[in-house]
Write a protein that holds these residues in place. Sequence first.
Motif, PDB file in Angstrom:
ATOM      1  N   GLY A 224       0.832  -1.194   0.000  1.00 30.00           N
ATOM      2  CA  GLY A 224       0.000   0.000   0.000  1.00 30.00           C
ATOM      3  C   GLY A 224       0.870   1.249   0.000  1.00 30.00           C
ATOM      4  O   GLY A 224       1.879   1.303   0.709  1.00 30.00           O
ATOM      5  N   LEU A 225       0.496   2.242  -0.823  1.00 28.35           N
ATOM      6  CA  LEU A 225       1.223   3.507  -0.918  1.00 28.35           C
ATOM      7  C   LEU A 225       0.251   4.669  -0.755  1.00 28.35           C
ATOM      8  O   LEU A 225      -0.842   4.655  -1.324  1.00 28.35           O
ATOM      9  CB  LEU A 225       1.915   3.637  -2.280  1.00 28.35           C
ATOM     10  CG  LEU A 225       2.956   2.586  -2.673  1.00 28.35           C
ATOM     11  CD1 LEU A 225       3.369   2.793  -4.129  1.00 28.35           C
ATOM     12  CD2 LEU A 225       4.168   2.656  -1.755  1.00 28.35           C
ATOM     13  N   ALA A 226       0.657   5.678   0.006  1.00 26.74           N
ATOM     14  CA  ALA A 226      -0.159   6.883   0.162  1.00 26.74           C
ATOM     15  C   ALA A 226       0.758   8.091   0.254  1.00 26.74           C
ATOM     16  O   ALA A 226       1.832   8.023   0.859  1.00 26.74           O
ATOM     17  CB  ALA A 226      -1.040   6.790   1.402  1.00 26.74           C
ATOM     18  N   ARG A 227       0.311   9.197  -0.329  1.00 24.93           N
ATOM     19  CA  ARG A 227       1.116  10.414  -0.324  1.00 24.93           C
ATOM     20  C   ARG A 227       0.401  11.522   0.426  1.00 24.93           C
ATOM     21  O   ARG A 227      -0.822  11.701   0.318  1.00 24.93           O
ATOM     22  CB  ARG A 227       1.397  10.881  -1.758  1.00 24.93           C
ATOM     23  CG  ARG A 227       2.253  12.133  -1.797  1.00 24.93           C
ATOM     24  CD  ARG A 227       2.540  12.617  -3.194  1.00 24.93           C
ATOM     25  NE  ARG A 227       3.375  13.809  -3.154  1.00 24.93           N
ATOM     26  CZ  ARG A 227       3.767  14.499  -4.213  1.00 24.93           C
ATOM     27  NH1 ARG A 227       3.411  14.101  -5.429  1.00 24.93           N
ATOM     28  NH2 ARG A 227       4.524  15.576  -4.075  1.00 24.93           N
ATOM     29  N   GLY A 228       1.173  12.305   1.206  1.00 22.64           N
ATOM     30  CA  GLY A 228       0.596  13.434   1.908  1.00 22.64           C
ATOM     31  C   GLY A 228       1.549  13.987   2.945  1.00 22.64           C
ATOM     32  O   GLY A 228       2.704  13.574   3.037  1.00 22.64           O
ATOM     33  N   GLU A 261      -5.312   8.339  -4.136  1.00 25.77           N
ATOM     34  CA  GLU A 261      -5.421   9.253  -5.276  1.00 25.77           C
ATOM     35  C   GLU A 261      -4.265  10.245  -5.377  1.00 25.77           C
ATOM     36  O   GLU A 261      -3.754  10.483  -6.473  1.00 25.77           O
ATOM     37  CB  GLU A 261      -6.756   9.986  -5.227  1.00 25.77           C
ATOM     38  CG  GLU A 261      -7.930   9.121  -5.667  1.00 25.77           C
ATOM     39  CD  GLU A 261      -9.157   9.943  -5.987  1.00 25.77           C
ATOM     40  OE1 GLU A 261      -9.462  10.878  -5.206  1.00 25.77           O
ATOM     41  OE2 GLU A 261      -9.791   9.687  -7.029  1.00 25.77           O
ATOM     42  N   PRO A 262      -3.829  10.894  -4.267  1.00 29.91           N
ATOM     43  CA  PRO A 262      -2.690  11.806  -4.408  1.00 29.91           C
ATOM     44  C   PRO A 262      -1.446  11.119  -4.968  1.00 29.91           C
ATOM     45  O   PRO A 262      -0.714  11.706  -5.774  1.00 29.91           O
ATOM     46  CB  PRO A 262      -2.459  12.295  -2.967  1.00 29.91           C
ATOM     47  CG  PRO A 262      -3.796  12.186  -2.319  1.00 29.91           C
ATOM     48  CD  PRO A 262      -4.410  10.956  -2.906  1.00 29.91           C
ATOM     49  N   MET A 263      -1.202   9.890  -4.573  1.00 29.55           N
ATOM     50  CA  MET A 263      -0.064   9.150  -5.113  1.00 29.55           C
ATOM     51  C   MET A 263      -0.283   8.846  -6.590  1.00 29.55           C
ATOM     52  O   MET A 263       0.628   9.007  -7.423  1.00 29.55           O
ATOM     53  CB  MET A 263       0.122   7.853  -4.316  1.00 29.55           C
ATOM     54  CG  MET A 263       1.239   6.960  -4.826  1.00 29.55           C
ATOM     55  SD  MET A 263       2.866   7.747  -4.711  1.00 29.55           S
ATOM     56  CE  MET A 263       3.868   6.515  -5.563  1.00 29.55           C
ATOM     57  N   ALA A 264      -1.492   8.441  -6.928  1.00 26.17           N
ATOM     58  CA  ALA A 264      -1.791   8.138  -8.332  1.00 26.17           C
ATOM     59  C   ALA A 264      -1.665   9.377  -9.206  1.00 26.17           C
ATOM     60  O   ALA A 264      -1.152   9.310 -10.332  1.00 26.17           O
ATOM     61  CB  ALA A 264      -3.195   7.551  -8.442  1.00 26.17           C
ATOM     62  N   ALA A 291      -9.031   4.355  -4.336  1.00 27.87           N
ATOM     63  CA  ALA A 291      -7.703   3.777  -4.524  1.00 27.87           C
ATOM     64  C   ALA A 291      -7.513   3.352  -5.969  1.00 27.87           C
ATOM     65  O   ALA A 291      -8.474   3.204  -6.734  1.00 27.87           O
ATOM     66  CB  ALA A 291      -7.508   2.578  -3.596  1.00 27.87           C
ATOM     67  N   ARG A 292      -6.278   3.180  -6.347  1.00 30.51           N
ATOM     68  CA  ARG A 292      -5.916   2.685  -7.686  1.00 30.51           C
ATOM     69  C   ARG A 292      -4.913   1.541  -7.525  1.00 30.51           C
ATOM     70  O   ARG A 292      -4.180   1.474  -6.539  1.00 30.51           O
ATOM     71  CB  ARG A 292      -5.258   3.793  -8.521  1.00 30.51           C
ATOM     72  CG  ARG A 292      -5.928   5.164  -8.412  1.00 30.51           C
ATOM     73  CD  ARG A 292      -7.028   5.354  -9.399  1.00 30.51           C
ATOM     74  NE  ARG A 292      -7.612   6.692  -9.272  1.00 30.51           N
ATOM     75  CZ  ARG A 292      -7.166   7.784  -9.885  1.00 30.51           C
ATOM     76  NH1 ARG A 292      -6.071   7.694 -10.644  1.00 30.51           N
ATOM     77  NH2 ARG A 292      -7.757   8.944  -9.742  1.00 30.51           N
ATOM     78  N   THR A 293      -4.899   0.673  -8.526  1.00 32.31           N
ATOM     79  CA  THR A 293      -3.851  -0.348  -8.561  1.00 32.31           C
ATOM     80  C   THR A 293      -2.666   0.198  -9.350  1.00 32.31           C
ATOM     81  O   THR A 293      -2.821   1.045 -10.235  1.00 32.31           O
ATOM     82  CB  THR A 293      -4.343  -1.640  -9.221  1.00 32.31           C
ATOM     83  OG1 THR A 293      -4.753  -1.361 -10.564  1.00 32.31           O
ATOM     84  CG2 THR A 293      -5.501  -2.240  -8.435  1.00 32.31           C
ATOM     85  N   LEU A 294      -1.481  -0.299  -9.030  1.00 33.77           N
ATOM     86  CA  LEU A 294      -0.256   0.131  -9.700  1.00 33.77           C
ATOM     87  C   LEU A 294       0.453  -1.077 -10.284  1.00 33.77           C
ATOM     88  O   LEU A 294       0.667  -2.075  -9.594  1.00 33.77           O
ATOM     89  CB  LEU A 294       0.666   0.839  -8.697  1.00 33.77           C
ATOM     90  CG  LEU A 294       2.089   1.147  -9.183  1.00 33.77           C
ATOM     91  CD1 LEU A 294       2.069   2.182 -10.309  1.00 33.77           C
ATOM     92  CD2 LEU A 294       2.972   1.622  -8.025  1.00 33.77           C
ATOM     93  N   GLU A 295       0.824  -0.964 -11.552  1.00 37.87           N
ATOM     94  CA  GLU A 295       1.622  -1.990 -12.222  1.00 37.87           C
ATOM     95  C   GLU A 295       2.629  -1.297 -13.120  1.00 37.87           C
ATOM     96  O   GLU A 295       2.479  -0.118 -13.466  1.00 37.87           O
ATOM     97  CB  GLU A 295       0.736  -2.912 -13.077  1.00 37.87           C
ATOM     98  CG  GLU A 295      -0.312  -3.685 -12.319  1.00 37.87           C
ATOM     99  CD  GLU A 295      -1.181  -4.500 -13.263  1.00 37.87           C
ATOM    100  OE1 GLU A 295      -0.781  -4.714 -14.443  1.00 37.87           O
ATOM    101  OE2 GLU A 295      -2.284  -4.906 -12.849  1.00 37.87           O
ATOM    102  N   ALA A 296       3.645  -2.044 -13.520  1.00 38.85           N
ATOM    103  CA  ALA A 296       4.556  -1.538 -14.545  1.00 38.85           C
ATOM    104  C   ALA A 296       3.843  -1.581 -15.885  1.00 38.85           C
ATOM    105  O   ALA A 296       3.096  -2.515 -16.177  1.00 38.85           O
ATOM    106  CB  ALA A 296       5.814  -2.387 -14.594  1.00 38.85           C
ATOM    107  N   ASN A 297       4.049  -0.560 -16.714  1.00 38.61           N
ATOM    108  CA  ASN A 297       3.471  -0.528 -18.058  1.00 38.61           C
ATOM    109  C   ASN A 297       4.314  -1.410 -18.977  1.00 38.61           C
ATOM    110  O   ASN A 297       5.412  -1.040 -19.369  1.00 38.61           O
ATOM    111  CB  ASN A 297       3.431   0.907 -18.569  1.00 38.61           C
ATOM    112  CG  ASN A 297       2.769   1.010 -19.932  1.00 38.61           C
ATOM    113  OD1 ASN A 297       2.335   0.014 -20.510  1.00 38.61           O
ATOM    114  ND2 ASN A 297       2.679   2.226 -20.449  1.00 38.61           N
TER     115      ASN A 297
END
Length: 307
Positions: A224-228, A261-264, A291-297
């Motif tokens: 899990g990642l969050a920015r703030g 969302e801020p991280m995304a 929330a969003r999922t994150l993967e390498a493109n």
Amino acid sequence: MTVPDEELRYTRDELIAELGLSPEFAEKIWNAFGFARTSTPDKIFTADDLAALRLFSDTETTMPREMQIATARAIGQATSRLADWQADRLRELDRDPRVPWSVDQMSAALGQIQQLIWRRHLAIALNHTVAHESDERLDLVVGFADIVGYTSLSRRIALDELENLLETFEEDTFELVAANGGHVVKTLGDGVMFTFHDPVAAAATAIEIDNHSEAGIIPTLRVGLARGHVLTRLGDVFGEPVNIAARLAGSARPGTILMDEPMADSLADDERFYVKSIPPLNVRGYRRLRARTLEANRNHDPSRPRA
């Protein structure tokens, strides 16, 4: 590390008297350092110890007593955990007939190495603080990486296997975070908490950690990642991004990375990453956490210049 007897000059009570501390406050500091059950009348302090503790105790005008106790507690907790681990290792080495050194020799060498590493980490941390001292609040990415099914796993495997698993997990995670400019805040048994100033570096590291998991190098994880904005205090990090990152890690499916969302938004124009929206999450403290999922493109061409 062993100190020659001739250098040991003060008992605890003699040290307190030299410092001019009240017995009540000295007891609170002693307990905060983690020695509540190990009071001793022996001479265990040197003149250098007295000088260092005098500087610490003379800061009341700039550091309230409550902060002094909190500082002592932070030092005591971190040092106690490190010392317990070191003692286990030293006893293990002492039992090995191939090891030619005594416990005192290894302890002295370990103390010297510890000082060296601490000085370097302190220098890096001070330089880092200067670089961000104009910030009223620190803008960070907070990450959690947790082992999936740790409780059931710990019941199924032997203790030595569990120890090797945790050591591999921590070692690889520490290495990846440090290599990309991040900082491991603490380990939580089955998890690691880390921070980054750079969201792109945080995202790349999360993907690298996940790749190690997929390759079987470390157990299956969820991240899990969050920015703030966060508060940093006594080596730890506090604030809503910490709570959100923990909730996201706990809600992620095995082998997936969730971010807020801020991280995304920080990765919106970066073609190296694939970000996908998911339905809002209902987690403790947040009824509709976006929330969003994150993967390498996988379609990204690294040779193509970035826009």
